[in-house]
Design an enzyme around this catalytic site. Structure first.
Site, mmCIF file in Angstrom:
data_model
loop_
_atom_site.group_PDB
_atom_site.id
_atom_site.type_symbol
_atom_site.label_atom_id
_atom_site.label_comp_id
_atom_site.label_asym_id
_atom_site.label_seq_id
_atom_site.Cartn_x
_atom_site.Cartn_y
_atom_site.Cartn_z
ATOM 1 N N HIS A 39 -26.535 115.029 42.724
ATOM 2 C CA HIS A 39 -26.503 114.151 41.550
ATOM 3 C C HIS A 39 -26.414 114.966 40.253
ATOM 4 C CE1 HIS A 39 -27.702 109.799 40.324
ATOM 5 N NE2 HIS A 39 -26.781 110.297 39.508
ATOM 6 N N ARG A 94 -23.863 105.595 43.281
ATOM 7 C CA ARG A 94 -25.235 105.647 43.782
ATOM 8 C C ARG A 94 -25.175 105.728 45.298
ATOM 9 N NH1 ARG A 94 -26.166 106.584 39.236
ATOM 10 N NH2 ARG A 94 -27.717 105.655 37.818
ATOM 11 N N GLU A 121 -33.025 110.075 46.945
ATOM 12 C CA GLU A 121 -32.898 111.270 46.113
ATOM 13 C C GLU A 121 -34.273 111.657 45.588
ATOM 14 O OE1 GLU A 121 -30.031 110.820 42.997
ATOM 15 O OE2 GLU A 121 -28.394 110.357 44.368
#
Length: 252
Positions: free
Chosen positions: A212, A164, A193
């Site tokens: 991601h 993360r 994000e």
């Protein structure tokens, strides 16, 4: 609610203490996408070592390169994997094929000299050519890689984050990239994000950003998720231990 199942590994968006208080079992998708995510790590490391981003850019501009933009060999390099759960173990398994020297960090220490505890790895950061972040996002791991950790790394080392974005102090990372204090960063995750279009991280030197996508770059996630759910459903009905039960205190 007796049992809540998530297809995904991350559980930081769930009200963990509320679920604990009401006695709800939470299971997650830990390990379901470990193999394709590990494939993504290998891809990122090879792309960084050979600077394939610059090769692809040259092709787009119809430029024939006379010299490779990256000539680093990953074979035999030293790797630190921070977080040795399902993903970290799959990364280690795949990198072993390159004869890389792998050291792992896990929550509890071990007699294995290649496994470090949570209080041991910082003092050894300067030994590694690659630092891979694969730990869960918890209060304990937030900004675990900051200015001090980046300064302790080799000047040519790359950091790889497939966990993360919150696990790295992004301002400190930007500073390290700008000053060339480290070799570069392969980032599948950022904070926030999606990364805003005007965010300076997009243009940071030696930063490869993959939005991601590592956990989505797979073919059989839903099949694996369904198989685990069916297995867990049988165990739930039989009052047997279930797979991938989340510990609300640990946050994973």
């Amino acid at each position: 609610l007796k049992w809540l199942n998530s297809l995904y590994a991350g559980v930081e968006h769930f009200p963990l203490q509320q679920l604990k208080a009401q006695g709800t079992i939470l299971t997650n998708g830990a390990g379901i996408n470990a193999s394709p995510i590990a494939e993504y790590v290998v891809m990122g490391m090879l792309a960084a070592a050979k600077r394939f981003d610059k090769v692809a850019a040259a092709q787009a501009e119809h430029i024939w390169l006379d010299q490779p933009p990256g000539a680093t060999e990953i074979t035999g390099a030293k790797v630190l994997i921070i977080g040795y759960g399902a993903i970290g173990q799959q990364v280690a398994k795949k990198l072993a094929g390159f004869d890389m020297q792998i050291t792992a960090v896990r929550r509890s220490a071990s007699d294995d000299p290649h496994v470090l505890g949570p209080d041991e790895w910082r003092a050894r950061l300067g030994e590694f050519d690659w630092v891979i972040i694969a730990a869960p996002a918890t209060d304990e791991t937030k900004a675990m890689i900051g200015a001090d950790e980046l300064a302790a790394m080799k000047s040519n080392a790359w950091i790889v984050n497939i966990a993360r974005g919150t696990l790295i102090d992004q301002a400190a990372l930007m500073a390290a990239l700008q000053s060339k204090a480290i070799g570069g960063a392969f980032l599948d995750v950022t904070d926030p994000e999606p990364l805003p279009t005007d965010h300076p991280l997009w243009d940071a030197p030696n930063a490869l950003i993959t939005m991601h996508l590592s956990g989505l770059s797979q073919q059989y996630m839903f099949q694996r998720g369904a198989e685990r759910f069916i297995t867990n459903l049988k165990r739930f009905l039989a009052s047997e231990p279930m797979i991938a039960v989340v510990d609300p205190e640990r946050g994973y």
